[in-house]
Design a protein around this motif. Sequence first.
Motif, PDB file in Angstrom:
ATOM      1  N   PRO A 266       0.831  -1.213   0.000  1.00  0.00           N
ATOM      2  CA  PRO A 266       0.000   0.000   0.000  1.00  0.00           C
ATOM      3  C   PRO A 266       0.862   1.258   0.000  1.00  0.00           C
ATOM      4  O   PRO A 266       1.791   1.366   0.814  1.00  0.00           O
ATOM      5  N   PRO A 267       0.562   2.208  -0.862  1.00  0.00           N
ATOM      6  CA  PRO A 267       1.371   3.441  -0.948  1.00  0.00           C
ATOM      7  C   PRO A 267       1.022   4.446   0.143  1.00  0.00           C
ATOM      8  O   PRO A 267       0.647   5.595  -0.136  1.00  0.00           O
ATOM      9  N   ILE A 268       1.144   4.034   1.383  1.00  0.00           N
ATOM     10  CA  ILE A 268       0.775   4.914   2.497  1.00  0.00           C
ATOM     11  C   ILE A 268       1.698   6.116   2.591  1.00  0.00           C
ATOM     12  O   ILE A 268       1.282   7.219   2.968  1.00  0.00           O
ATOM     13  N   ASP A 269       2.978   5.930   2.229  1.00  0.00           N
ATOM     14  CA  ASP A 269       3.921   7.044   2.310  1.00  0.00           C
ATOM     15  C   ASP A 269       3.566   8.181   1.375  1.00  0.00           C
ATOM     16  O   ASP A 269       3.980   9.323   1.588  1.00  0.00           O
ATOM     17  N   ASN A 270       2.804   7.881   0.326  1.00  0.00           N
ATOM     18  CA  ASN A 270       2.433   8.912  -0.647  1.00  0.00           C
ATOM     19  C   ASN A 270       1.198   9.705  -0.228  1.00  0.00           C
ATOM     20  O   ASN A 270       0.826  10.668  -0.904  1.00  0.00           O
ATOM     21  N   VAL A 271       0.562   9.283   0.852  1.00  0.00           N
ATOM     22  CA  VAL A 271      -0.644   9.970   1.307  1.00  0.00           C
ATOM     23  C   VAL A 271      -0.257  11.172   2.155  1.00  0.00           C
ATOM     24  O   VAL A 271       0.506  11.034   3.117  1.00  0.00           O
ATOM     25  N   PRO A 272      -0.748  12.354   1.838  1.00  0.00           N
ATOM     26  CA  PRO A 272      -0.395  13.526   2.644  1.00  0.00           C
ATOM     27  C   PRO A 272      -0.957  13.425   4.052  1.00  0.00           C
ATOM     28  O   PRO A 272      -1.997  12.800   4.280  1.00  0.00           O
ATOM     29  N   ALA A 273      -0.266  14.043   4.971  1.00  0.00           N
ATOM     30  CA  ALA A 273      -0.708  13.995   6.365  1.00  0.00           C
ATOM     31  C   ALA A 273      -2.081  14.611   6.547  1.00  0.00           C
ATOM     32  O   ALA A 273      -2.851  14.218   7.427  1.00  0.00           O
TER      33      ALA A 273
END
Length: 512
Positions: A266-273
């Motif tokens: 899952p690309p969680i790191d690409n999700v903005p805070a």
Amino acid sequence: LKLTGLEQNGCLVPPRMNMKDSASLSHLSPTATPQIVLGHEGLQWLQLRHHFRWLPLFLLGVVAAMAAGHRVMTGSAKDRTDEKDHSEKDHSAINLVHLAKVLGPGLMVCLADSDIGGLFTMAQAGSRTGFALVLMQFLLIPVLYVVQEMVVRLSICRKMGIVCLAWTEMGGFAGGLLAVVMVILGIFATMSEFSGIVAVGEIFGLTAVQSCAGATALLTAVVLPGRYGIVEQVGLGLGACLCVFVVTAVICRPPWSEVAMSMVWPPIDNVPASANIGEIILANIGTVVTPWMLFYQASATVEKQLSVADLKLARLDTLLGSVVTQIVMCAVLVTFAVQAKGLDLQSLDMGQVFLVPLQPLLGPTFTKLMLACGLLGSSLLATLVISLGVAWNLTELRNYKAGKSTPNTTGKATGSPMFQGLFVVTLAFSAVVVSSDLIGIMRLNILIQLLNGTLMPLVVGYVFFLATCSKVMPKEHRLRGPYALAVALMVGVCSVLALWLAVSSLVARGRG
């Protein structure tokens, strides 16, 4: 004024715009300060991001432990099963005709879990996080399945609904407490579903009174003939309306390679805070188990007159329902990840949430038809399931207290006057409260959130105790060993998260 997001049956939902309650929305806007708000408390997302990376691996580990335990149980039960009850059906290939007769309760109740509140949560997840939560929807299938599967065991082996079984095995106080909890949860959950029906009706220019009256008349007409088969067929038809979201997911042409990659990592790191993904993740896990689903499936299984010989196929029915429901959720997530990326859905009322992003894809006419089919179908199905569960369980309990040794063994509760009266009263009372706006929609949904979060652990605890108790269940069908431990861990996590979300949200809103 913009209205704050609410939680409808544990799911984040925007209220109807014409209601009296209003509040600021700034903390949920995609442009707001870059920190997660869990229950609207200051929990920093940047500090939690790397922990959520390991969440899929944790869920996979629990699933693996459950699979190993279930294999051990299945192997030992196969040798101890009574030949009279498990002669030819358990050892032969699945008969499709027989499967068609058994299918229904599990599929219908799981589809009912995809109500308008759950659909909005997935729409919001897609809009704010893209494809980051696609994998999680599939990892939640075992969570949904194992809890409902416990109910299948109990109802088939004991021929009773949950409330009556608790009264029989745990005493009058425990059974009465569970009955009160069921009625409270059922009535407020029905109100919540009616608020969704009203929101859909407003798209077509209907007033709250017209929407509630129409829904009540339709569902009453389905149940009053007193035939379970008709009720189930209508319910499955309403559930089939959710397929429109699978169609929209295909039509919007998402980048399937990215969707597939998100299933691996899952690309969680690409999700903005600012997307507040942690709030969505925890709400998704903590609310996957809904108490009214348990009450319905137990009594529906008894009403359908399924026997121990049908247990294998009844489990398959529940598994199929769990899978189909999560596929629908993924379809909504993918659709809104493409059509509403970065859109502030919380600033829109319920109808506009689905109308605005989909109009460019389908056009105004087909979009309204889709909403009438998908959203209205899901809300009507959930309303039907909740009300049936309350009426069936109370009817069974009354029959048992009247002196019958095994309530509803003939599977004819649907045709009894008491059942029909309880069903109509539940619908009518909820419709009157919602259509007259006696309780503000914000206050109503906050109360529902608190009730679900605090009472869900109690209901699941009842079910788990009964399913593991040697005095209640035969050894070959009782939860035990590694499988029981894995189930306990899974429902325990869901219970803690549900309670945490409810209490923290209530405290934060009280401070506000």
